[in-house]
Scaffold this motif. Structure first.
Motif, PDB file in Angstrom:
ATOM      1  N   LYS A  91      20.352  64.654  39.057  1.00  0.00           N
ATOM      2  CA  LYS A  91      20.569  64.339  40.479  1.00  0.00           C
ATOM      3  C   LYS A  91      20.899  62.870  40.688  1.00  0.00           C
ATOM      4  O   LYS A  91      21.665  62.518  41.565  1.00  0.00           O
ATOM      5  N   THR A  92      20.265  62.017  39.876  1.00  0.00           N
ATOM      6  CA  THR A  92      20.443  60.584  40.069  1.00  0.00           C
ATOM      7  C   THR A  92      21.550  60.013  39.182  1.00  0.00           C
ATOM      8  O   THR A  92      21.789  58.813  39.183  1.00  0.00           O
ATOM      9  N   GLY A  93      22.215  60.912  38.430  1.00  0.00           N
ATOM     10  CA  GLY A  93      23.343  60.481  37.599  1.00  0.00           C
ATOM     11  C   GLY A  93      22.937  59.747  36.330  1.00  0.00           C
ATOM     12  O   GLY A  93      23.786  59.246  35.596  1.00  0.00           O
ATOM     13  N   LEU A  94      21.645  59.675  36.060  1.00  0.00           N
ATOM     14  CA  LEU A  94      21.212  58.923  34.872  1.00  0.00           C
ATOM     15  C   LEU A  94      21.467  59.676  33.570  1.00  0.00           C
ATOM     16  O   LEU A  94      21.407  59.086  32.492  1.00  0.00           O
TER      17      LEU A  94
ATOM     18  N   LEU B  97      25.752  56.521  42.107  1.00  0.00           N
ATOM     19  CA  LEU B  97      25.082  57.397  41.150  1.00  0.00           C
ATOM     20  C   LEU B  97      25.899  57.599  39.870  1.00  0.00           C
ATOM     21  O   LEU B  97      25.414  58.170  38.912  1.00  0.00           O
ATOM     22  N   ARG B 104      23.249  49.250  37.515  1.00  0.00           N
ATOM     23  CA  ARG B 104      22.467  49.835  38.602  1.00  0.00           C
ATOM     24  C   ARG B 104      21.588  48.845  39.344  1.00  0.00           C
ATOM     25  O   ARG B 104      20.956  48.000  38.737  1.00  0.00           O
ATOM     26  N   PHE B 112      16.186  58.825  47.932  1.00  0.00           N
ATOM     27  CA  PHE B 112      17.247  59.777  47.608  1.00  0.00           C
ATOM     28  C   PHE B 112      16.641  61.077  47.051  1.00  0.00           C
ATOM     29  O   PHE B 112      16.995  62.179  47.468  1.00  0.00           O
TER      30      PHE B 112
END
Lengths: 106, 141
Positions: A91-94, B97, B104, B112
């Protein structure tokens, strides 16, 4: 469940095994462990998350901190994370910045 | 409404998540929505504790109000810190994202995850209290 972390540093690989729940209280412990290796020649950070049941954004911030502190060449491997933690990473793109693996060495 | 009080310190987060787990179980929520609600409540409670209470040196409790109906589990976090609307903060956008870890910023991920994890999230300030409301819909099985 109480958070526990074990560390092993060998051949430029830092392996941390995380147990329990990683929230903003336990993230301080995790970050302290990262700070201890920040000045060492580490090229891979291996996080065994098989027994980690919960991770809040405080845990994500330690991942971001690790890369920023140790350096852009650091590879981060997450070993066997639970499905709901993978959800959070996705979800957070990590998930694009770490490698999710079933075992390490891969 | 059921009400339970927690000390405004990060040591409370563990017990808070356990309590949210109990409420979710009573409401019949599945594993994934239970986790998402725990995560959302943990994120907002962390902000209340660190920035609402600890930063200005306030020692106070926060309350968890809850109600289970046939349609939903409603959880409200109530605190007496200065007014703070988590929705007023700019959230990471789709482009943020996709940034690599090196690029970041470290803010905004908690809120979020909160908004993304629950069916409804709302905030109001009333009678000297911040009220963060989380709604998880209960689907008939």
């Amino acid at each position: 469940m109480a958070f526990q972390i074990e560390s092993l540093i060998q051949d430029q690989v830092a392996t941390f095994t995380l147990h329990g729940e990683l929230d903003s209280l336990s993230a301080r412990v995790f970050q302290t462990e990262i700070e201890k290796i920040a000045n060492q020649p580490i090229d891979s950070l291996v996080l065994d998350m098989e027994d980690l049941n919960f991770m809040s954004s405080a845990g994500l911030r330690v991942l971001i901190y690790s890369k920023q502190k140790i350096g852009p060449k650091l590879s981060i491997y997450i070993v066997r994370p639970q499905e709901l933690i993978v959800d959070t990473l996705t979800k957070t793109g990590l998930q694009h910045s770490v490698t999710i693996v079933d075992q390490y060495p891969v | 409404m059921e009400s339970k009080s927690f000390p405004g310190t990060v040591d409370s987060l563990d017990a808070l998540r356990e309590y949210i787990g109990e409420l979710s179980q009573r409401a019949g929520l599945a594993k994934k929505p239970t986790y998402n609600l725990k995560l959302a409540v943990d994120e907002i409670a962390t902000n209340i504790i660190l920035y609402g209470y600890q930063a200005p040196g306030i020692e106070a409790d926060f309350q968890v109000l809850s109600e289970i109906s046939d349609q939903a589990l409603v959880v409200i976090l109530e605190d007496i810190a200065a007014p703070f609307d988590p929705l007023a903060k700019e959230l990471p956008n789709a482009q943020d994202l996709t940034l690599s870890l090196e690029e970041r910023g470290i803010g905004g991920l908690g809120i979020f995850l909160t908004i993304n994890g629950v069916d409804e999230f709302s905030y109001e300030y009333a009678n000297g209290k911040n009220r963060n409301k989380f709604v998880m819909k209960i689907t008939a099985t």
